[in-house]
Scaffold this motif. Structure first.
Motif, PDB file in Angstrom:
ATOM      1  N   HIS A 109       0.867  -1.184   0.000  1.00 62.30           N
ATOM      2  CA  HIS A 109       0.000   0.000   0.000  1.00 62.30           C
ATOM      3  C   HIS A 109       0.898   1.228   0.000  1.00 62.30           C
ATOM      4  N   ALA A 130      -7.017  -2.385   4.288  1.00 63.32           N
ATOM      5  CA  ALA A 130      -5.770  -1.668   4.577  1.00 63.32           C
ATOM      6  C   ALA A 130      -5.941  -0.745   5.775  1.00 63.32           C
ATOM      7  N   GLN A 164      -9.389  -8.343  -7.536  1.00 64.33           N
ATOM      8  CA  GLN A 164      -9.334  -8.285  -6.082  1.00 64.33           C
ATOM      9  C   GLN A 164      -9.762  -6.908  -5.599  1.00 64.33           C
ATOM     10  N   HIS A 166      -9.442  -3.912  -2.544  1.00 65.53           N
ATOM     11  CA  HIS A 166      -8.534  -3.369  -1.526  1.00 65.53           C
ATOM     12  C   HIS A 166      -9.264  -2.194  -0.880  1.00 65.53           C
ATOM     13  N   ALA A 208      -1.635   2.332  -4.467  1.00 64.03           N
ATOM     14  CA  ALA A 208      -2.968   2.249  -3.888  1.00 64.03           C
ATOM     15  C   ALA A 208      -3.909   3.365  -4.313  1.00 64.03           C
ATOM     16  N   MET A 241      -6.458  -5.170  -9.411  1.00 60.44           N
ATOM     17  CA  MET A 241      -6.763  -4.667  -8.080  1.00 60.44           C
ATOM     18  C   MET A 241      -7.650  -3.426  -8.165  1.00 60.44           C
ATOM     19  N   ASN A 281      -9.105 -10.665  -1.245  1.00 60.22           N
ATOM     20  CA  ASN A 281      -9.469  -9.289  -0.945  1.00 60.22           C
ATOM     21  C   ASN A 281      -8.704  -8.824   0.292  1.00 60.22           C
ATOM     22  N   ALA A 282      -8.635  -7.516   0.496  1.00 60.10           N
ATOM     23  CA  ALA A 282      -7.830  -6.974   1.588  1.00 60.10           C
ATOM     24  C   ALA A 282      -8.525  -5.801   2.248  1.00 60.10           C
ATOM     25  N   LYS A 335      -9.444  -0.289  -5.688  1.00 57.20           N
ATOM     26  CA  LYS A 335      -9.332   0.404  -4.401  1.00 57.20           C
ATOM     27  C   LYS A 335     -10.621   1.178  -4.119  1.00 57.20           C
ATOM     28  N   ALA A 346      -3.710  -0.267  -8.204  1.00 59.31           N
ATOM     29  CA  ALA A 346      -5.055  -0.430  -7.651  1.00 59.31           C
ATOM     30  C   ALA A 346      -5.914   0.712  -8.188  1.00 59.31           C
ATOM     31  N   GLN A 367      -0.792 -11.437  -0.816  1.00 59.80           N
ATOM     32  CA  GLN A 367      -1.867 -10.461  -1.024  1.00 59.80           C
ATOM     33  C   GLN A 367      -2.004 -10.111  -2.504  1.00 59.80           C
ATOM     34  N   CYS A 416      -3.680  -5.757   5.593  1.00 62.77           N
ATOM     35  CA  CYS A 416      -2.571  -4.928   5.101  1.00 62.77           C
ATOM     36  C   CYS A 416      -2.349  -3.779   6.082  1.00 62.77           C
TER      37      CYS A 416
END
Length: 640
Positions: free
Chosen positions: A114, A433, A398, A400, A280, A341, A430-431, A343, A306, A550, A454
């Motif tokens: 990130h 942050a 994915q 984020h 990110a 990705m 998936n994440a 965001k 992202a 990740q 993250c």
């Protein structure tokens, strides 16, 4: 590049050095590594290696296995073999570069899960106050220097002076209120603006206000405020979305200037040991910059962009998916980029006075300790985020999520749970942050849902931001769950690491140290070290194999194993055994991406990049968590 012997650091002509070794053609010339770095590793070839590093403490990042003190890098950019130095002697040929590590660490390159590298490049083009507290005369003296440094008389009368990282509460004596007249006293006719490091405030001189047409009759824009004095006239301070009234008049940097600046900060990242970065906050502007950097041979790292979705886009999954696919179709061929990705901002920032992070329970009054009516701002509901996640996960993307407060974290997890039920997918990666505050009831959900945690653990120390600006406003019960890294690890979560640079300075090794001792080089004390500090091994894996997982590239990078890409760093010490505080001062001697040298501390460019790393480590931290971005309500790290 020329390998030389050093009496203090790693020797590049060690005991196994082959006679006449002058450099492998496939190894030298690192900055053009973008295309090679993006390729999957081919099977290791037989024969001599391009590079052998021996007498090292190799942190492979794998579980178990015998000790490793040597690594051979193949001419195809992969790890040819690992093992004991004597056994790897067979890979040394006439033109093999041989490096004696002198007992220091060789490990996977750092993966930043990130970060905003192009934002760091853009910001580097403008002078910075670095969050300083000053008297008015001191500030005016600094600004006179900035005027001279940015063109002097040649920039009069229309050249804008834009200064970053102004501390909106930093005028001394405390309580001094900014007014345009203070800036008007400078010896210039130029428009002057100071951009708050908190992302919420801007201070303009009268010339800038006049250029923007801001008068006593100008109404506040939605989401913003033009601060006015008792006489009804603008004071020069603009808050939140009102900043745009002035900023829209600031000339943009040229593309050439941006590319050059971004190339320098990517060199700085390589000198810090970064080999993979997830940018990110990416839109068309950033993708165009990456394309230009790659074309110029100035993209040394692997980049996972992202793509940011605005709040309104989160409510239109089909339209958002089409938007992302269009950008991937247009920029997918850029060497060094790997798409996949998305965001989304779920909330804002937690520190006083912003307090826009979404909390399950209200913020407290800092004086009385009683609950207020403020629980922060949640920009997307769990249902909306779940439907959006399901649409992207089905298509192989994915998610984020910026989730800083405990309510935002729960919203992200609820959305991921919905998507899991809707799609049946068990490994979407998936994440969430930041995770500055996590409710203990949600800890086990990360492992159950396969969600990456993250974390930016350089912030996990006692300082102004975690103590004075936060503890009175959330109370000790919740404060104890600040950055709960060990609790998440014990609950089975996959930890990944990131810097959020330039929200905070890029101090990679202090970041790892702080994950362990929860104090780092800048903290005034430990922040729940006994409860939440990680082991040294966990911190190293978090920032290598954890982030590789990740980003879905664990088969390519993140550990030092035969057949994987040779994304490696050679350090000036053994970070697996040195005293924990000494980790902060680690110097990267050599960085390789896909077997190509992208940083050599003894080269001319390497020395310059290393000097920038040192300057960043010695400078003050930004005045607030939101300091990276310079426009819009709550700025980019705060949604909306």
């Amino acid at each position: 590049m020329k390998f030389t012997t050093s009496s203090s650091g790693p020797s590049r002509r060690g005991l196994l050095a082959a006679a006449g070794a002058a450099g492998a053609a496939g190894l030298i010339g690192g900055p053009a590594a973008g295309a090679a770095a993006a390729a999957a590793p081919a099977p290791a070839k037989r024969g001599s290696a391009a590079l052998v590093i021996h007498n090292a403490r190799v942190f492979t990042g794998t579980h178990g296995g015998p000790p490793v003190d040597a690594v051979a890098v193949g001419r195809d950019g992969t790890v040819l073999d690992t093992g004991r130095g004597r056994a790897l002697h067979r890979y040394v040929g006439r033109d093999t570069e041989v490096v004696d590590a002198r007992g220091n660490t060789v490990m996977s390159g750092i993966h930043d899960g990130h970060v905003h590298p192009l934002g760091a490049g853009d910001r580097s083009l403008r002078p910075s106050l670095e969050g300083a507290e000053t008297t008015l005369p001191e500030l005016q003296e600094i600004l006179r220097g900035f005027l001279a440094d940015t063109g002097g008389a040649g920039a009069e009368p229309d050249g804008w002076l834009v200064v970053e990282d102004w501390n909106p509460v930093g005028l001394l004596p405390t309580g001094t209120v900014p007014h345009h007249s203070m800036l008007d006293a400078l010896p210039t006719r130029r428009p002057v603006i100071l951009v708050g490091g908190d992302g919420h405030n801007l201070w303009a001189n009268q010339r800038a206000l006049d250029t923007a047409g801001i008068t006593a009759a100008t109404p506040d824009p939605p989401g913003g405020k033009i601060v006015k004095g008792p006489d009804g006239r603008p004071t020069g301070v603009l808050k939140d979305d009102a900043q745009g009234l002035v900023k829209r008049h600031v000339p943009e940097q040229t593309r050439a200037e941006l590319v050059a600046a971004c190339a320098k900060v990517l060199e700085q990242a390589a000198a810090s040991g970064l080999t993979t970065m997830m940018d990110a906050l990416v839109g068309r502007h950033e993708l165009e910059l990456y394309r230009d950097l790659a074309a110029a041979g100035k993209l040394p790292q692997r980049i996972v962009p992202a793509l940011r979705l605005e709040v309104e886009q989160t409510r239109d999954p089909a339209g958002s998916l089409a938007y992302a696919r269009d950008l991937r179709r247009e920029f997918g061929g850029v060497p060094g980029l790997r798409f996949g990705m998305i965001k989304v901002f779920l909330d804002g920032v937690i520190e006083y006075p912003a307090q826009t992070a979404a909390l399950l329970e209200p913020y407290l009054d800092g004086t009385t300790g009683k609950p207020t009516g403020n629980r922060g701002e949640l920009y997307t509901t769990a249902g909306e985020y779940g439907r959006l996640t399901a649409a992207f996960n089905r298509a192989g993307w994915q998610m984020h999520a910026h989730g800083l407060g405990d309510r935002a974290v729960r919203t992200a997890l609820d959305g991921y749970a919905y998507a899991r039920r809707a799609t049946g997918q068990r490994d979407p990666r998936n994440a969430v942050a930041h995770l500055q505050l996590v409710d203990p009831a949600d800890l086990r959900r990360f492992a159950a849902l396969g969600v990456a945690a993250c974390m930016q653990l350089q912030w996990a120390a006692k300082d102004t931001w975690t103590m004075e600006a936060l503890l009175p406003y959330i109370g000790p019960r919740r404060h104890r769950w600040m950055y709960p890294a060990r609790s998440l690890e014990h609950a089975g979560a996959r930890l990944s690491g990131g810097s959020d640079w330039p929200v905070d300075a890029l101090q990679v090794w202090n970041q790892l140290r702080t994950a362990v001792d929860r104090q780092g080089a800048h903290g005034s004390g430990e922040l729940y070290r006994e409860l939440e500090g990680l082991s040294r091994t966990s911190a190293l894996r978090m920032h290598t194999s954890g982030t590789a997982w990740q980003l879905r590239q664990e088969a390519l990078t993140g550990t030092v194993e035969r057949g994987k890409a040779a994304d490696l760093v050679l350090l000036d010490r053994d970070v697996t055994r040195c005293p924990v505080p000494d980790i902060s001062d680690t110097v990267v001697e050599l960085t390789l991406v896909g077997g190509r040298v992208v940083h050599d501390a003894r080269s001319t460019t390497g020395r310059a990049a290393a000097a920038r790393v040192t300057r960043a480590a010695s400078g003050p931290r930004p005045a607030s968590y939101a300091a990276v971005h310079d426009g819009g309500r709550h700025a980019a790290c705060c949604g909306a």
